[in-house]
Enzyme design. Sequence first.
Site, PDB file in Angstrom:
ATOM      1  N   LYS A 281       0.875  -1.119   0.139  1.00 55.99           N
ATOM      2  CA  LYS A 281      -0.197  -0.406  -0.029  1.00 55.99           C
ATOM      3  C   LYS A 281       0.490   1.629   0.010  1.00 55.99           C
ATOM      4  CE  LYS A 281      -4.265   1.508   2.341  1.00 55.99           C
ATOM      5  NZ  LYS A 281      -5.805   0.927   3.124  1.00 55.99           N
ATOM      6  N   GLU A 368     -19.311  -4.848  10.108  1.00 59.99           N
ATOM      7  CA  GLU A 368     -20.173  -3.971  10.225  1.00 59.99           C
ATOM      8  C   GLU A 368     -21.627  -4.832  11.622  1.00 59.99           C
ATOM      9  OE1 GLU A 368     -18.240  -1.346   7.234  1.00 59.99           O
ATOM     10  OE2 GLU A 368     -19.733  -3.281   7.336  1.00 59.99           O
ATOM     11  N   ARG A 396     -25.450  -1.237   6.862  1.00 56.80           N
ATOM     12  CA  ARG A 396     -25.286  -2.457   6.432  1.00 56.80           C
ATOM     13  C   ARG A 396     -25.134  -3.249   8.163  1.00 56.80           C
ATOM     14  NH1 ARG A 396     -21.068  -2.330   2.616  1.00 56.80           N
ATOM     15  NH2 ARG A 396     -19.589  -4.716   3.693  1.00 56.80           N
TER      16      ARG A 396
END
Length: 636
Positions: A281, A368, A396
């Site tokens: 990343k 979630e 969600r």
Amino acid sequence: MGRLLDTIDSPADLKKVPVEQLPALCQEIREQIIQTCARNGGHLGSSLGAVEINVALHHVFASPQDKLVWDVGHQAYAHKLLTGRREAFRTIRTEGGLAGFPERHESAHDAFGVGHASTAISAALGMIEAKRVTGEPGKVVAVVGDGAMTGGVAFEGLNQAGYLGRNLLVVLNDNEMSISPNVGALSEWFSKKFASRTYNRWRRQVKEFLESVPKGPEAIGIIRHGINATKALVTPGILFEGLGFHYVGPVDGHDVKGLVETFQKLAVFDGPVLLHAITTKGKGYHPAESDKATRGHGLSFFDVATGKPVKKSPGAKAYTDLFAEALCEEMEHDPRVVAITAAMLEGTGLIKAKQRFPDRTYDVGIAEQHAVTFAAGLACEGIRPVVAIYSTFLQRAYDQIIHDVALQKLPVTFALDRGGLVGADGKTHQGAFDLAYLRCVPGLVLMAPSDENELRHMLHTSLQHDGPAALRYPRGAGEGVALEPARVLEIGKGRLVRNVPGKPDVCVVAAGTTLKPALAAAEALAAEGVAATVIDPRFVKPLDEELVCAEAARAKRVVTVEEGCLAGGFGTACLEAFERRGLLEAGLGVRRLGIPDEFITHAEQAKQRAWVGIDADAIAAACRALVGDRKARGVA
């Protein structure tokens, strides 16, 4: 000599670039992304880490006939540069410019609109199945970040894809997780062999032959077991093989020439395949690579030379930081209080809680639903969990809020960051719906703080409340008020923050972030001779009906204001109260201001608030119109 990137206006142009020149193109793309994110902000690290994957995919596959489905879209900046949006890329995340995420209306090459994680595999499977049903040509590739693999829906998609056995390619862009300990020469050698057409043709032929001879099925089982055992020694792919995928990898996700070769092989492979690519990343930009916390995940403006944020004039602390500090105080005073978030330790400010209380702060990944039910389990045993999740992401876990928390009346506190309009992240991240989707849940206390102290009081109140509670607060800075010790508020009681002598012309009931512009509007109206009272309801549920209805009856005109959707939101709660009290039949004039029935695109937050009509000017205009209309009709 000009840039290679300047010659590419479509994936067809990219295919003309010799493979030997692709590394140079990747470097040009990185430089463009860095320069643009420095000016506009954005998801720098994820996009830099996926440059070679983007280039290799578009070099091999033929978008838009072949569908490339990105998970979340943080990885897709290079995709936008390669699909006819190079000139417009400088406008990304700005008003009238490109969206920060793939959007179907923006380009035929954006196969699926995304902003929430873990959806790519399911969407891609739907697309490849649709092609089978309709007979349309083309292949489908899902590019999934390792963080998305912490979301259960990703595995639901993998499970069905493996069962159906369709020709779906899933690329796992792995830049964080430790599921890849064996990246080395032997592993790479096995991966190339497992991906080759010769190996897979041989495997098919052997299987067909053995099925036709006595005890062939037993031999197939033994051979398959041997292959899987060998793979398990050198690769982490046994999990994906168990789900019905042919696993290839790990491979170097920054070797663009090697990726092209691998994608060419996998493009003609039969059945579901998962390619495991190891990436870094922030690749190619040292400040992002060396940032161990987020690696440049979501940045505001920064200096390219140093990677450090561009300094702004000092102002009030952000609500996110204020919440984190208030929560740490609560955790200090009460050992039962724990903090939970879903892959957002930095985004919700809970990194502070993690540093101070590592054993009582949980990051469950992009999960979630699990976060909420995990909190419910903790609450069953006397713990006081605080679930800190962006408003848009808590959607969600709606079933879990209702069934696992509210139905059982469990004392779980929901802290909804980014409640309201969020600016550059745009449609997918607007916290527009929380007041409406939480207000209808029985037994849930719902609060909207108007400043820093109200935030502190509401968090403290929720932790003393014996049941579910939620508070939502905005993205951005607070009001700069001096902080007070947190205290318990009386649930369901608002406050009249601006009164006028005699009979007011209009009453403004302003929830949360809209209180400040409502007070500014009232001052402007006073200069024009229009007397306006202003109420801070504090509680969206239970609403202080006594206060709101009494002031409404006194003024005979009411304007409600909220930074949330009008359908089913705070203004609707007020209308319901007025109807119950008979005020509508008595001729009460009402105007509701809030987010209309549409998705609000990316721009600065102040501009978005002006668009939807909840800034001071719009509130004053609504009051003038209501007062003038009533007086014109002879209504006092």
